[in-house]
Motif scaffolding. Sequence first.
Motif, short mmCIF file in Angstrom:
data_model
loop_
_atom_site.label_atom_id
_atom_site.label_comp_id
_atom_site.label_asym_id
_atom_site.label_seq_id
_atom_site.Cartn_x
_atom_site.Cartn_y
_atom_site.Cartn_z
N UNK A 191 43.49 17.27 67.06
CA UNK A 191 43.65 18.69 67.41
C UNK A 191 43.54 18.89 68.93
N UNK A 192 42.90 17.95 69.61
CA UNK A 192 42.74 18.05 71.06
C UNK A 192 43.80 17.26 71.82
N UNK A 193 44.46 16.32 71.14
CA UNK A 193 45.41 15.43 71.83
C UNK A 193 46.85 15.61 71.39
N UNK A 194 47.08 16.05 70.17
CA UNK A 194 48.44 16.17 69.63
C UNK A 194 48.92 17.61 69.76
N UNK A 195 49.94 17.82 70.57
CA UNK A 195 50.45 19.18 70.78
C UNK A 195 51.11 19.76 69.54
N UNK A 196 51.56 18.90 68.63
CA UNK A 196 52.19 19.39 67.39
C UNK A 196 51.18 20.19 66.57
N UNK A 197 49.94 19.72 66.54
CA UNK A 197 48.91 20.43 65.78
C UNK A 197 48.69 21.83 66.35
N UNK A 198 48.52 21.90 67.67
CA UNK A 198 48.26 23.19 68.31
C UNK A 198 49.44 24.15 68.13
N UNK A 199 50.67 23.66 68.37
CA UNK A 199 51.85 24.52 68.25
C UNK A 199 52.04 24.99 66.82
N UNK A 200 51.71 24.14 65.84
CA UNK A 200 51.84 24.53 64.44
C UNK A 200 50.87 25.66 64.09
N UNK A 201 49.63 25.52 64.54
CA UNK A 201 48.64 26.57 64.27
C UNK A 201 49.00 27.87 64.99
N UNK A 202 49.47 27.76 66.23
CA UNK A 202 49.85 28.97 66.98
C UNK A 202 51.00 29.68 66.29
N UNK A 203 52.01 28.94 65.89
CA UNK A 203 53.16 29.56 65.21
C UNK A 203 52.75 30.15 63.87
N UNK A 204 51.88 29.48 63.15
CA UNK A 204 51.42 29.99 61.86
C UNK A 204 50.70 31.32 62.03
N UNK A 205 49.79 31.39 62.99
CA UNK A 205 49.03 32.62 63.19
C UNK A 205 49.93 33.73 63.76
N UNK A 206 50.92 33.36 64.57
CA UNK A 206 51.83 34.37 65.09
C UNK A 206 52.65 35.00 63.97
N UNK A 235 55.00 25.49 60.08
CA UNK A 235 53.69 26.06 59.83
C UNK A 235 52.68 24.99 59.44
N UNK A 236 51.44 25.41 59.31
CA UNK A 236 50.36 24.47 59.00
C UNK A 236 50.59 23.82 57.63
N UNK A 237 51.09 24.59 56.68
CA UNK A 237 51.34 24.03 55.35
C UNK A 237 52.35 22.89 55.42
N UNK A 238 53.35 23.02 56.29
CA UNK A 238 54.33 21.94 56.45
C UNK A 238 53.71 20.74 57.14
#
Length: 290
Positions: free
Chosen positions: A61-76, A241-244
């Motif tokens: 969660x701190x090193x992989x940008x895919x995780x952060x972008x997925x959570x941001x898009x999901x919450x948006x 999204x996070x589910x994906x």
Amino acid sequence: MAQDANTGLTSEERRERRMILILLAPAVTVVGLLLIGPLLWMCWQSFQGPDGFTLVHYQRFLTDTVYLSSFVQTFRIAFLVTIAALLLGYPLAYVAAKSQGIWPPIILGMVLLPFWTSVLVRAYAWLILLQRRGLVNTVLVESGVIDKPLILVNNEFGTVMATLHILLPFMVLPLYATMKKIPAELEMAGASLGGGGWLVFRSVFLPLSLPGVIAGSVLVFVLTLGFYITPELLGGGRTFLVSMLVSRNIELYNEWGAASSISMVLLLLVFLIFRLASTLIPFERIMGTR
């Protein structure tokens, strides 16, 4: 009647408590096996790696940008769906609550109509409606409103529209239940004191309907966080999204630990959302028990 010196309970009260525990045992067993057990297993799995205990899944969660972008898009997307559902659902619930005769059942029946159709069918229906040669683009082009078809699917717009259609009842029903409990005498009292329609609504009706607003918003927001089929079909790969993210870790990489860590973080965020909602308005008011 004899009374226990340690507990201060009579034999009849102790017998009643034992009977309650016996009656609760099947429900507690089912909850433990189907809910608490899998959650504990998922939590344990999130800390497991090839060599045993590890924190590598959470370090991503701190090193992989895919995780952060997925959570941001999901919450948006969850935020957009919640706002749209509130803007559409509040007037609809208000009209249903204030209507008389057969109109409330008709309005609520139309709202509940999507529940009678599978989520997968509704997602495919929106895919057909919004595609380049779908009904929406065909009508807009032939009527001269636009020159070329709009891109309404394979993006966030299609995901938001389809998700909004599916989750709108979860906003309308709590709002309607709350609005029906608001005494009409309060609005009449406000009007008798010289308040206009908008002032009475803003000062009396709107504050009293806030439990329904928060309950519906939390329901829609949390349900959107876990959506999978609709964004998978309408997003076209551009909505991740996070589910994906959970699904990809299992299907493509067989990373059960990574998928479990993502699920645990999402679960923690959901708990924080409920905690925040409870600080704004107690759950007793939201549930209508106080």
